[in-house]
Design a protein around this motif. Structure first.
Motif, PDB file in Angstrom:
ATOM      1  N   ASN A  18       0.845  -1.186   0.000  1.00  0.00           N
ATOM      2  CA  ASN A  18       0.000   0.000   0.000  1.00  0.00           C
ATOM      3  C   ASN A  18       0.886   1.243   0.000  1.00  0.00           C
ATOM      4  O   ASN A  18       1.837   1.345   0.772  1.00  0.00           O
ATOM      5  CB  ASN A  18      -0.903   0.010   1.236  1.00  0.00           C
ATOM      6  CG  ASN A  18      -1.904  -1.124   1.206  1.00  0.00           C
ATOM      7  OD1 ASN A  18      -2.342  -1.552   0.139  1.00  0.00           O
ATOM      8  ND2 ASN A  18      -2.266  -1.632   2.381  1.00  0.00           N
ATOM      9  N   GLY A  19       0.588   2.184  -0.888  1.00  0.00           N
ATOM     10  CA  GLY A  19       1.382   3.407  -0.967  1.00  0.00           C
ATOM     11  C   GLY A  19       2.536   3.337  -1.939  1.00  0.00           C
ATOM     12  O   GLY A  19       3.323   4.281  -2.023  1.00  0.00           O
ATOM     13  N   SER A  20       2.641   2.254  -2.700  1.00  0.00           N
ATOM     14  CA  SER A  20       3.775   2.129  -3.618  1.00  0.00           C
ATOM     15  C   SER A  20       3.530   2.808  -4.957  1.00  0.00           C
ATOM     16  O   SER A  20       4.441   2.895  -5.781  1.00  0.00           O
ATOM     17  CB  SER A  20       4.105   0.650  -3.857  1.00  0.00           C
ATOM     18  OG  SER A  20       3.011  -0.018  -4.454  1.00  0.00           O
ATOM     19  N   GLY A  21       2.293   3.278  -5.202  1.00  0.00           N
ATOM     20  CA  GLY A  21       2.000   3.982  -6.440  1.00  0.00           C
ATOM     21  C   GLY A  21       1.169   3.198  -7.440  1.00  0.00           C
ATOM     22  O   GLY A  21       0.883   3.689  -8.539  1.00  0.00           O
ATOM     23  N   LYS A  22       0.738   1.985  -7.073  1.00  0.00           N
ATOM     24  CA  LYS A  22      -0.018   1.143  -8.009  1.00  0.00           C
ATOM     25  C   LYS A  22      -1.315   1.803  -8.463  1.00  0.00           C
ATOM     26  O   LYS A  22      -1.602   1.888  -9.661  1.00  0.00           O
ATOM     27  CB  LYS A  22      -0.359  -0.211  -7.360  1.00  0.00           C
ATOM     28  CG  LYS A  22       0.812  -1.008  -6.836  1.00  0.00           C
ATOM     29  CD  LYS A  22       0.379  -2.372  -6.354  1.00  0.00           C
ATOM     30  CE  LYS A  22      -0.739  -2.358  -5.327  1.00  0.00           C
ATOM     31  NZ  LYS A  22      -0.356  -1.688  -4.074  1.00  0.00           N
ATOM     32  N   THR A  23      -2.123   2.252  -7.495  1.00  0.00           N
ATOM     33  CA  THR A  23      -3.419   2.821  -7.845  1.00  0.00           C
ATOM     34  C   THR A  23      -3.265   4.112  -8.634  1.00  0.00           C
ATOM     35  O   THR A  23      -4.013   4.360  -9.588  1.00  0.00           O
ATOM     36  CB  THR A  23      -4.255   3.067  -6.574  1.00  0.00           C
ATOM     37  OG1 THR A  23      -4.493   1.806  -5.927  1.00  0.00           O
ATOM     38  CG2 THR A  23      -5.591   3.709  -6.906  1.00  0.00           C
ATOM     39  N   THR A  24      -2.292   4.935  -8.291  1.00  0.00           N
ATOM     40  CA  THR A  24      -2.061   6.166  -9.051  1.00  0.00           C
ATOM     41  C   THR A  24      -1.693   5.835 -10.492  1.00  0.00           C
ATOM     42  O   THR A  24      -2.166   6.502 -11.427  1.00  0.00           O
ATOM     43  CB  THR A  24      -0.944   6.994  -8.392  1.00  0.00           C
ATOM     44  OG1 THR A  24      -1.324   7.322  -7.051  1.00  0.00           O
ATOM     45  CG2 THR A  24      -0.700   8.278  -9.162  1.00  0.00           C
ATOM     46  N   LEU A  25      -0.883   4.808 -10.686  1.00  0.00           N
ATOM     47  CA  LEU A  25      -0.519   4.401 -12.040  1.00  0.00           C
ATOM     48  C   LEU A  25      -1.756   3.947 -12.818  1.00  0.00           C
ATOM     49  O   LEU A  25      -1.963   4.350 -13.968  1.00  0.00           O
ATOM     50  CB  LEU A  25       0.513   3.273 -11.988  1.00  0.00           C
ATOM     51  CG  LEU A  25       0.919   2.656 -13.327  1.00  0.00           C
ATOM     52  CD1 LEU A  25       1.486   3.719 -14.268  1.00  0.00           C
ATOM     53  CD2 LEU A  25       1.935   1.541 -13.112  1.00  0.00           C
ATOM     54  N   VAL A  26      -2.607   3.136 -12.201  1.00  0.00           N
ATOM     55  CA  VAL A  26      -3.817   2.665 -12.868  1.00  0.00           C
ATOM     56  C   VAL A  26      -4.734   3.837 -13.210  1.00  0.00           C
ATOM     57  O   VAL A  26      -5.306   3.910 -14.307  1.00  0.00           O
ATOM     58  CB  VAL A  26      -4.552   1.628 -11.993  1.00  0.00           C
ATOM     59  CG1 VAL A  26      -5.925   1.300 -12.570  1.00  0.00           C
ATOM     60  CG2 VAL A  26      -3.722   0.352 -11.865  1.00  0.00           C
TER      61      VAL A  26
END
Length: 329
Positions: free
Chosen positions: A50-58
């Motif tokens: 959580n917080g690694s940037g996955k959702t922002t990338l998606v």
């Protein structure tokens, strides 16, 4: 210096191409110079805490968040410039599924279908019913969504993503709220859709779920893509064999320094042997009268791979200067 933009004509064999993709929120860099290529037809797992940037990338791939710098193409077209052409071909579930709480699941899907481009109105009922059947909600009644369990809401969100038979599925933590049976059912559904030609991209922090479903993985850590490779290659044999025997002393004596680890149990021991051919090892042991109850090639687990390329911890927030996973840096 900003990274060069991706080619305006990406390969037909790639559904996602990013170059130097970066997103900053004030002083926080959520996504940091990501160069990502996702081949068509794969089941791609984007891993990270959580917080690694996955959702922002998606969200950037869907045009919901605009990048600070860098470029991206989805289904061969630049995003977000060509979102109007690209998004109708994508099914997406990002974070918690949204719904009109006072309406039934069917009513929600009919409204979503009506709001989308294309698709004939007279086929709407059939599309909605098919999507509900796919996710295991075919027998749902007229109850409003506010009465649904978390798992039912998640299934409804996945159904919404499937309404238009997408070429590409972008799913953020798609098994949230599902029980073990539901997780198994969704895994089978995604595999079936992929076999029929849909590229599946899901982001998750659940290593086991990604390992069970995906054929290729990417790993993010502190906003950066630190690994992207086929899972089969990552889990190649280590050059070790796991040997289970009720007579470990005889095996250790015979193998003469090739035993690297030993774990004793009630029915014998599990030995880690430096050897790359289980069949040849078995023949050697049997020829010398050493009993063998199990032999298998040792492979790295996905957990080992991820820990090798990322910092330690999960959901950690360290003091300034300390190493570890935490908020995106």
């Amino acid at each position: 210096m900003a990274a060069a933009p991706a080619s305006s004509a990406s390969s037909a064999d790639e559904v996602i191409v990013t170059s130097g993709l970066t997103k900053r929120f004030g002083r926080v860099t959520a996504v940091d110079g990501v160069d990502l290529r996702v081949p068509a037809g794969v089941r791609f797992g984007l891993l990270g805490p959580n917080g690694s940037g996955k959702t922002t990338l998606v969200r950037m791939l869907l045009g919901l968040v605009h990048p600070t710098s860098g470029s991206m193409e989805v289904l061969g077209r630049a995003m977000p410039r060509h979102a109007g052409r690209v998004l109708p071909q994508i099914g997406a579930l990002v974070e918690s599924p949204a719904a009109w709480a006072n309406l039934s699941g069917r009513a929600n899907l009919r409204l979503l279908d009506a709001a989308g481009p294309g698709g004939r109105r007279r086929d709407r009922r059939a599309r909605v019913e098919h999507a509900l059947e796919q996710v295991g909600l075919g027998g749902v009644d007229r109850r409003p969504v506010r009465t649904y369990s978390l798992g039912m809401r998640q299934r409804l969100g996945i159904a919404a993503a499937l309404l238009r038979a997408p070429r590409l599925l972008l799913l953020d933590e798609p098994t949230n709220g599902l029980d073990p049976r539901g997780i198994t059912e969704m895994r089978a559904l995604f595999t079936q859709l992929n076999a029929a030609g849909t590229t599946v991209v899901l982001s998750s922090h659940l290593l086991g779920e990604v390992e069970a479903l995906c054929t290729r993985i990417g790993v993010m850590d502190a906003g950066r893509l630190v690994l992207a490779q086929d899972l089969a290659a990552l889990r190649a044999p280590t050059g070790r064999v796991l040997l289970r025997t009720p007579d470990p002393a005889a095996a250790v004596a015979l193998l003469d320094g090739r035993v690297e680890a030993r774990a004793d149990g009630r029915d014998g021991a599990l030995l880690t042997v430096r050897h790359d051919d289980p069949g040849a090892l078995n023949r050697e042991l049997v020829a010398h009268g050493v009993p063998v109850t199990g032999l298998s090639t040792q492979r790295r687990s996905l957990e080992q791979v991820v820990l090798e390329v990322t910092g330690a911890g999960s959901d950690r927030i360290e003091r300034a200067g300390a190493a570890g996973w935490g908020v995106p840096r």
